[in-house]
Scaffold this active site. Sequence first.
Site, PDB file in Angstrom:
ATOM      1  N   LEU A 182       0.825  -1.201   0.000  1.00 38.99           N
ATOM      2  CA  LEU A 182       0.000   0.000   0.000  1.00 38.99           C
ATOM      3  C   LEU A 182       0.856   1.246   0.000  1.00 38.99           C
ATOM      4  O   LEU A 182       0.589   2.202  -0.724  1.00 38.99           O
ATOM      5  CB  LEU A 182      -0.924   0.010   1.220  1.00 38.99           C
ATOM      6  CG  LEU A 182      -2.057  -1.010   1.173  1.00 38.99           C
ATOM      7  CD1 LEU A 182      -2.985  -0.804   2.361  1.00 38.99           C
ATOM      8  CD2 LEU A 182      -2.846  -0.884  -0.115  1.00 38.99           C
TER       9      LEU A 182
ATOM     10  N   GLY B  36       4.200   1.677  -0.881  1.00 42.51           N
ATOM     11  CA  GLY B  36       5.039   1.863  -2.062  1.00 42.51           C
ATOM     12  C   GLY B  36       4.248   2.100  -3.334  1.00 42.51           C
ATOM     13  O   GLY B  36       4.615   2.953  -4.156  1.00 42.51           O
TER      14      GLY B  36
ATOM     15  N   ARG C 254      -4.857  -5.467  21.051  1.00 44.38           N
ATOM     16  CA  ARG C 254      -4.240  -6.771  20.779  1.00 44.38           C
ATOM     17  C   ARG C 254      -3.251  -7.214  21.846  1.00 44.38           C
ATOM     18  O   ARG C 254      -3.214  -8.378  22.213  1.00 44.38           O
ATOM     19  CB  ARG C 254      -3.514  -6.698  19.438  1.00 44.38           C
ATOM     20  CG  ARG C 254      -4.490  -6.518  18.325  1.00 44.38           C
ATOM     21  CD  ARG C 254      -3.820  -6.278  17.010  1.00 44.38           C
ATOM     22  NE  ARG C 254      -4.871  -6.216  15.993  1.00 44.38           N
ATOM     23  CZ  ARG C 254      -4.656  -5.946  14.724  1.00 44.38           C
ATOM     24  NH1 ARG C 254      -3.432  -5.688  14.302  1.00 44.38           N
ATOM     25  NH2 ARG C 254      -5.646  -5.927  13.868  1.00 44.38           N
TER      26      ARG C 254
ATOM     27  N   GLU D 132       4.802   0.246   6.914  1.00 39.96           N
ATOM     28  CA  GLU D 132       5.204  -0.527   8.098  1.00 39.96           C
ATOM     29  C   GLU D 132       6.714  -0.428   8.357  1.00 39.96           C
ATOM     30  O   GLU D 132       7.172  -0.627   9.477  1.00 39.96           O
ATOM     31  CB  GLU D 132       4.784  -2.000   7.929  1.00 39.96           C
ATOM     32  CG  GLU D 132       4.978  -2.809   9.200  1.00 39.96           C
ATOM     33  CD  GLU D 132       4.415  -4.222   9.132  1.00 39.96           C
ATOM     34  OE1 GLU D 132       3.561  -4.499   8.268  1.00 39.96           O
ATOM     35  OE2 GLU D 132       4.824  -5.054   9.968  1.00 39.96           O
TER      36      GLU D 132
END
Lengths: 673, 247
Positions: A50, A52, A344, A460
């Site tokens: 997403l 790049g 999480r 990320e």
Amino acid sequence: MKPNDKKFPIPSRVPDGNIQNKWEKHKGTIRLVSPANKRNIDVIVVGTGLAGASASATLAELGYNVKTFCFQDSPRRAHSIAAQGGINAAKNYQGDGDSNYRLFYDTIKGGDYRSREANVYRLAEVSANIIDQCVAQGVPFARDYGGLLDNRSFGGVLVSRTFYAKGQTGQQLLLGAYSALNRQINRGKVKMYSRHEMMELVVVEGKARGIITRNLVNGEIERHGAHAVVIASGGYGNVFYLSTNAMGSNVTANWKIYKKGAFFANPCFTQIHPTCIPVSGEHQSKLTLMSESLRNDGRIWVPKHKKDVEKIRKKELKPTEIAEQDRDYYLERRYPAFGNLVPRDVASRAAKERCDAGYGVNQTGQAVYLDFASAIYRYGKEKATSTGQDTKNKKLIKKLGKEVIKAKYGNLFQMYEKIVDENPYETPMQIFPAVHYTMGGVWVDYNLMTSIPGCFTIGEANFSDHGANRLGASALMQGLADGYFVLPYTIGDYLADDIKTGQIDTNTKDFEEAENNVREFISNILSNDSGNSVDYYHKKLGKIMWNKCGMSRNEKDLKKAIEEIRNLRKDFYKNVFVPGEPNNYNEELAKAGRVADFLELGELFAIDALERQESCGGHFREEHQTPEGEALRNDAEYTFVSCWEFQGKDKKPLLHKEKLIFDSIELKSRSYK
Amino acid sequence: MDLLLKIWRQKNSTEKGGVQNYRIKNIEPDMSFLEMLDVLNQQLINEGDDPIAFDHDCREGICGSCSLVINGAPHGPDKGTTTCQLHMRKFKSGDTIYIEPFRSSSFPVIKDLVVDRSAFDRIQQAGGYVSINTSGNTVDANATPIPKPDADEAFKSAACIGCGACVAACKNSSAMLFVGAKVSQYAHLPQGKVERKERVINMVEQMDKEGFGSCTNTGACEAHCPKDISLDNIMRLNQEYLKSKIL
Ligand SMILES: Cc1cc2nc3c(=O)[nH]c(=O)nc-3n(C[C@H](O)[C@H](O)[C@H](O)COP(=O)(O)OP(=O)(O)OC[C@H]3O[C@@H](n4cnc5c(N)ncnc54)[C@H](O)[C@@H]3O)c2cc1C
Ligand code: SF4
Ligand code: FES
């Protein structure tokens, strides 16, 4: 290791002023490159996820000449394709009180106050635009019966702001970005290099000016020059060998720039996702995520009594036979306000706590249940009522309920059944935490530039937005925010100096040296005629990481891990056997390069975890916990980003601290009770 | 379980390939098909041999990297399943399994089981997009409601993973299902309407240029598509193509 208290050496370039106005003001004041001059400027983008793909498309559209690289056979196969659950945006379509501020606040709190405030606010600010952009590209998001966009909830928040496309959100968003990229390839503005691996960064007079790649089909080593290099190579969760990441996901691009001077920030901040399919045996090559969106409807539990656990493990009892009062819905019990939708890190630790206490429900004792029975009943009843059918007919209700669940999560249920060979509509899923995402990454300033001028990191691969724990559905948001809306502006501020530079000559000493490094590594690694396979080392490294740097960490184990990784690395260079030739398709060779870098990163990871003597988000130090076993932060001493600077092979890296300043949010201890 | 594997080996695109036999023991039913090949490859490496090359990445059935023709079927015997999601419990001890690459003159072999599917990318580059800028200066996402059935249909077509099994399954090597899926996705959405004519013409032209064959309605593509992309997509492709030629 004593932290180095020198002043942080590089400006973070966070603009002054009120948090709401920083980005607008920054955009209005940074330098621009005119359209005519953009034509004379080349930019390299490593990665087509997403981050790049969106960056390449937008830079090309603005007029830059872009060269884009990925190791897969097509840009469409980048790991982003596998994202399941959804993407956040502060649209407030549900009218439930959402706003930019609330998304900002949730993300900072979710990250346990270890991210940079200004970056996170900007992320929240551009989030709504992402959805507009994607819809305009033809991304088929889920819609309600009125034809408007639908939302679901994710962990750690109390509003419904997650946009989704069944359990295939990443696929649909990536295909959107891939289509924008294709449009620019067709216009000749992007030159795409698939099946190419970046193996080295080239720095010329202190500036990033190119990369060295290996063509994975014919083994050719190539030089590529550009005025700026953007790394969008994703996360490094595969340092654990087993993770939910794709098999090829790696740290190599990030690691090479680290070794050329880019600071690596918070390497130990890793996300262990609570709901993944448990490990089934030694042959396991990867772990499969069951999206967090399932916690909208699934309830997590283990048996209350050990005697039931015993029988379950011996298959003498089925989970469906355990009565309601004999089940321990431990998240609902411990965290009544957020229940199954706690963040999480909290959910993962709670599962580990139950399994460590002996309540795990499979043979290995490493699994808990995720149960849809009550959701099936609730939806079935709703459907029967709204369609005027018999609400007392249990069979009918179950059937209707299953249909609703299928429409929402069909592909995930199917995936589960294929792997486990059990039908999750009839019996609860078995799940266990697994490595999923890395919040740590290369340090960047507000412009997303690393500590090497001209080298940028997005998606990320950078560290900036998620602190010590990422909230669900915010990685996709960040990838697209960086690529579509942030980097294309901020890169101009740097490139404004390059309008007269002219094409970068790759026939220079710096390129030659970088190329030689790559060639030397390859000939070294191919020199053995027998020995252990690359996977042998990767698996060993993974075990060290999982057992000693995983869900809970302590000083003794971390020190041990550092030693073991060093020894393993030595053994690797001595005894690894890579078959095949350098000038042919050779997956073992590609893997060897990636594992060599993981073997170095693993050590830095453990050093970082050892140095951070507090618990925050996904980083849980056993020495620092509350009496109830919750993470205990140490704000007085650790409200900073740990930025590691490479000092040379086998030398201790240098720690710089970027102090985190919270002007718009009060630091509080995180509570989801 | 113990198996006899008959696997296509080919050193590179220019040399001739052939089938070789491999025996493999102690395979567990819970392993995935690719994990079984991992085990074989470790065995080969330990013996000093070159492991078998095959494409794979996500191992979750979504990236479209994995391929393989298993016992004559692209992606193997399971309906609606990619090779990476196929598990060994579908086989039994003593079985002989034939493993070959996806075959098509438009997908040349790179090595062993790895083929070059870049033709698919080039078809998408010819028109598989909506030509809007990525500046974000568009209308609000909810400004144009899209009826749920249309959105759902668009989604179903958009689920294609670009694996190429449709081509490998087709005796004509036709790529109509793949191209039809993309054209249909946009045909169902208001955003796709503006360029619908150029899109279909350009994509079909590129498809022909890449040497893919024409469709004779055998339905093999649909039968082997791991994402259950339906033949309706080919029908719609034909309709869109005709319409754009006439109008
Ligand atoms: C199973 C799963 C489900 C997820 N679900 C969600 C979700 O629902 N919502 C959410 O927000 N997030 C989710 N995430 C997280 C999210 O998908 C990722 O964080 C995000 O997609 C990363 O995007 P990226 O563009 O940074 O990198 P990636 O998509 O990982 O792309 C990396 C790119 O870099 C290239 N590359 C890497 N190294 C090299 C090299 N050395 N040379 C050349 N190219 C290289 C690769 O080829 C690839 O193109 C999920 C993650 C997983 C694993
Ligand atoms: S239509 Fe089906 S078989 Fe063909 S590329 Fe798409 S997913 Fe693969
Ligand atoms: S490896 Fe990704 S679809 Fe099979």
